[in-house]
Each structure stands twice: as structure tokens, then as C-alpha cells.
Design an enzyme around this catalytic site. Structure first.
Site, PDB file in Angstrom:
ATOM      1  CG  HIS A 259      -1.414  -1.289   1.270  1.00 15.51           C
ATOM      2  ND1 HIS A 259      -2.847  -1.436   0.926  1.00 15.51           N
ATOM      3  CD2 HIS A 259      -1.168  -2.156   2.325  1.00 15.51           C
ATOM      4  CE1 HIS A 259      -3.033  -2.734   1.500  1.00 15.51           C
ATOM      5  NE2 HIS A 259      -2.007  -3.210   2.047  1.00 15.51           N
TER       6      HIS A 259
ATOM      7  CB  SER B 299      12.223  23.271 -15.689  1.00 11.33           C
ATOM      8  OG  SER B 299      11.567  24.493 -15.628  1.00 11.33           O
TER       9      SER B 299
ATOM     10  CE  LYS C 210      10.876  19.589 -11.429  1.00  8.23           C
ATOM     11  NZ  LYS C 210       9.141  19.742 -11.564  1.00  8.23           N
TER      12      LYS C 210
ATOM     13  CD  GLU D 104       8.050  11.915 -15.724  1.00  7.96           C
ATOM     14  OE1 GLU D 104       7.218  13.283 -16.189  1.00  7.96           O
ATOM     15  OE2 GLU D 104       8.312  12.249 -14.424  1.00  7.96           O
TER      16      GLU D 104
END
Ligand code: ARG
Length: 462
Positions: A157, A278, A284, A291
């Protein structure tokens, strides 16, 4: 526009929009090698069986080889107005050989031809995917060897659950990938039957030798039933499914990598070559690769649905709907290769932050089960031990302590079975070291897992 082979039956040219709509050369052109390979085997068989003369057979084979060479060198380009790769190559052959070229399509149809080409094409692609899957397994085993003692929290979980090691975690993926490998093998094996000679749907009156072409093209046997031979696309579905599972595994791994490189986790750091920045936020470093893999898994699953939906209502035998199989399966094949080729070096170069993993394992009471097990090993029934440990955890949370820092008096208040050795019993190192049930995270067990996996990989590479 390329002349239509069927012009005799028609009194008008096909509408230009329809021609473009119908044409598949834009995506089936990539099978030109396999189309020529199949045609050469067919022409050879026609000559051997006396259906065309040996001389015509030889001329056709030479002509096909020249077309192949010219396509490879770039001297010959596809005619994008051709209906498909099959029509294009046959027309080119006839352009070069005249009426001899027109004999190639004797006792053959594009229906068995396309079924053959797709199998030949996918057979090669499967070998490439298999090699990439094995490569990833090897990379993960190498990494795992370095991290058999790197304790990290195991999660359920997404809550810290029990301690494992990074090696144990990596080896879980090796198991998934090895299953993927066998699925590819199975698919390739079932796919390896030859549809050539099924002709349009009902075989032929010529005395062809299907066993000869099947053997010549490296198939195990000709397909038993000519209707099935031209209608079957199970192999595309099976491969799409095997690829979807590979992508699912890569996607789950990617999801973890994405979490692990967040500031919240910082378990790993991606190499600069495999991360992106970024356009506005200078601080970043984004895990775009993972992804994108997670995202592409969606479209690959879509391809599987495309194939299943395309087939579900089709009566036997060939229907033009089936032309839609190629873009779907080719897209899955292309994307899984692309993803593996990127994922492998990304994984190979990522920096593992063992201290952060260890620190995360030290919080979250992941040794609570071991505390209960301590009592069980001193004679208490598990359910009672579970309850007492729960009370201890609540106490620790109240007082901002951990099971390691809770004084022994507090332990003894709940059970006199507790002794000073409880601290050793719940130390993370003990918790991991003692989890030596088969398949467990204990360093010795995982070393065994790695050894078994590596010898299996060696076996598969043979
Ligand atoms: N381009 C077609 C396909 O991919 C080849 C088979 C065409 N057969 C036919 N009867 N129209 O399915």
C-alpha cells in the site's frame, strides 16, 4: 498512379482518395525483405514442382534478388501509389522481366503472402526483443550483486512494511522479465507455422509442395488448414500481449524510479544523460524517460485492444479489416524496443543512495513483525504477540520513539518474555539476515537467486 493488377474487371480507374485510403505501402513497406524472401521460396518451389519452368524460376529469383539489392542501396524507391508492398514488388519484377515476372503469383494470393510476410517479419523482431530483455536481466543482476546488503523498506500500500534489500527488489524484476522472455519464446514457437500455399483461402489445384516452402523458410511445418492459414492473426495478438506485459513491467519499474528520484525519497539519482531539465525551474531534474515509458504502456495496451477488436467480428477468411493488424503490432514492437534500449542504459548508470534507503528503513516500524516474532519464538501465540507489538508501536508513536529506542522496562511491562536481546532481534540487519526462507531477502538467499538467474540467462543465450 501505379497500374492496377485487376484493371481487366473494371471499367474505371479507382478514385484517388480510395486508392490512398486502401494503400498500406506506407506501413507494410518495412516488410520488403521478408516479402522478397517469401517470393523467392515460392518461385523456387514452383520451378521444382514443374509449375513454371526451372529457367523462369531462376530468372524470377535473380530478379527478386536485384530488387532487394536496389532497395537496400536506395537505388529503387517505393512507389507510394502502389496498393501495398506485395503489389509493388510484383509490379517492379514484371517491369524488369516482362511476362516471366507475371508467373510469380501462380498458385498464390496476397492473402497467404501477407500472412507469411508478417510471420517472417515478427519472427525476426521477436529475436531482437528477446535479446534486449535478456540484456536488461543481466544489467539488473550485476546491480543486484552490489546491493545484497543494501537495506531498504519493502512496501505494501506504499506504506513501509518489512525490510528487504535493493538487490531483492531488483531481482523481483528479473523474475518478471524472465517470464516475459519465455512468453516471447512461446509466441515465436506457435507462430512458426507456414501459411504460404493456403492461397486465397481454399488452397489450389496446382501440385504445390507446401512442406518444401515451409522448410525452406525455416518454419516447423505448414499450417494445417488453408482457411485458418489466411484468417489467423493470433500470433499478432499473442505478441502484442507479451509486449504489453513487458511494458507493464517496465512501467511499474518506471513508476518506482520516478518516486525514488523525488526529493521525498532520494533513493536514486539518474545520470544527467538520462534526465531532463525544466524550461522555467532551474533546480529541476526530471525523470522524463521513465514517465514516457509509463505513458507509452498505454498506447501499447491500446494496440492489443485494437487487434482483438478488429478480429472479433470477422467471418472467415480474409477481410480487409485485417490490414489494420500491421500498424498496431508494428507500433508495439517499435515502442518496446525503443523503451528497452533507453531503459537499459538509464538503469545501468543510475546512482544508488544506500544511506537514504537505510534511513527510510529505520523509520516506519518495519521491524514490528520481527518484534512479534520474537515473542512467538519465546512461546507466545502469534495473535497475542501481534496485539502486544501493536500496543508497543502505539506507545512509541505517542512518545516519539522507535522500537529500537523504547526502554526495556516498557517492553517488560507488556510481557516478561522480553529480554535485552530484543534490540538485536529487531535490528534491521538481523531482520533482513534472518529472512532466509526460500526466495526471501536475506543476503545469502538473494545471492542464490542471482546465481540461479545468471545461469538461466547463460542457458538462454546459447
Ligand atoms: N495489404 C493487404 C493487407 O495488409 C494485403 C492483402 C490484401 N488482400 C486482399 N484480398 N485485398 O492485408
Amino acid at each position: 498512379m501505379a497500374d492496377k493488377m485487376w484493371a481487366g474487371r473494371f471499367s474505371k480507374e479507382v478514385d484517388e482518395t480510395v486508392n490512398a485510403f486502401n494503400s498500406s505501402i506506407a506501413f507494410d513497406g518495412r516488410m520488403y525483405r521478408h516479402d522478397i524472401q517469401g517470393s523467392i521460396a515460392h518461385a523456387k518451389m514452383l520451378g521444382k514442382c514443374g509449375i513454371i519452368t526451372e529457367n523462369d524460376s531462376m530468372q524470377i529469383i535473380d530478379g527478386l534478388k536485384e530488387i532487394l539489392a536496389d532497395l537496400e542501396s536506395g537505388e529503387l524507391e517505393f512507389d507510394m501509389t502502389a496498393e501495398d508492398i506485395h503489389m509493388f514488388i510484383e509490379a517492379e519484377l514484371t517491369k524488369r522481366l516482362g511476362s516471366v515476372g507475371k508467373r510469380l503469383h501462380t498458385s498464390r494470393s496476397r492473402n497467404d503472402q501477407v500472412a507469411l510476410d508478417v510471420r517472417l517479419y515478427l519472427r525476426d523482431e521477436i529475436e531482437e526483443i528477446k535479446a534486449l530483455v535478456l540484456k536488461l536481466c543481466k544489467v539488473l543482476c550485476e546491480m543486484a550483486k552490489k546491493h545484497t546488503e543494501t537495506v531498504m523498506p519493502g512496501y505494501t500500500h506504499l506504506q513501509r512494511a518489512q525490510p528487504v534489500t535493493f538487490a531483492h527488489h531488483l531481482m523481483a524484476y528479473v523474475q518478471m522479465l524472465l517470464r516475459d522472455y519465455t512468453r516471447l519464446e512461446d509466441t515465436a514457437k506457435r507462430m512458426n507455422e507456414c501459411p504460404l500455399g493456403s492461397c486465397a483461402l481454399a488452397g489450389t489445384t496446382y501440385k504445390i509442395d507446401r512442406h518444401m516452402t515451409s522448410k525452406d523458410l525455416g518454419f516447423d511445418r505448414p499450417m494445417e488448414n488453408s482457411l485458418d492459414g489466411v484468417s489467423d492473426r493470433d500470433s499478432c495478438v499473442e505478441l502484442a500481449c507479451a509486449i504489453s506485459l513487458i511494458m507493464t513491467h517496465l512501467s511499474r519499474f518506471s513508476e518506482e524510479v520516478i518516486m525514488w528520484c523525488s526529493w521525498e525519497f532520494k533513493f536514486i539519482e539518474l545520470d544527467d544523460a538520462y534526465a531532463t531539465g525544466s524550461s522555467i525551474m532551474p533546480q529541476k531534474k526530471n525523470p522524463d524517460v521513465t514517465e514516457l515509458i509509463r505513458g507509452k504502456t498505454g498506447r501499447v495496451n491500446g494496440n492489443l485492444m485494437t487487434l482483438l477488436s478488429m478480429l472479433k467480428g470477422l467471418p472467415l477468411a480474409y477481410n480487409k479489416d485485417m490490414q489494420e493488424d500491421k500498424e498496431a503490432i508494428f507500433d508495439s514492437v517499435d515502442n518496446v524496443k525503443l523503451c528497452l534500449k533507453t531503459f537499459i542504459p538509464m538503469t545501468e548508470t543510475m546512482k544508488v543512495n544506500a544511506d537514504r534507503m537505510r534511513a527510510a528503513a529505520a523509520g516506519g516500524f518495519i521491524n514490528a513483525t520481527d518484534c512479534a516474532d520474537y515473542l512467538v519464538k519465546h512461546g507466545m501465540p502469534f495473535r497475542d504477540a501481534y496485539k502486544i507489538t501493536g500496543t508497543l508501536v502505539a506507545e512509541c508513536i505517542d512518545r516519539n520513539l522507535t522500537l529500537e529506542t523504547l526502554p526495556i522496562e516498557d517492553y517488560k511491562k507488556l510481557s516478561d518474555l522480553f529480554g535485552d536481546d530484543i534490540y538485536d532481534a529487531i535490528s534491521l540487519e538481523t531482520c533482513v539476515r534472518e529472512r532466509k526462507s526460500f526466495g526471501g531477502p536475506a543476503p545469502d538467499c538473494v545471492k542464490q537467486q542471482i546465481e540461479t538467474a545468471e545461469s538461466r540467462i547463460k542457458e538462454l543465450e546459447k
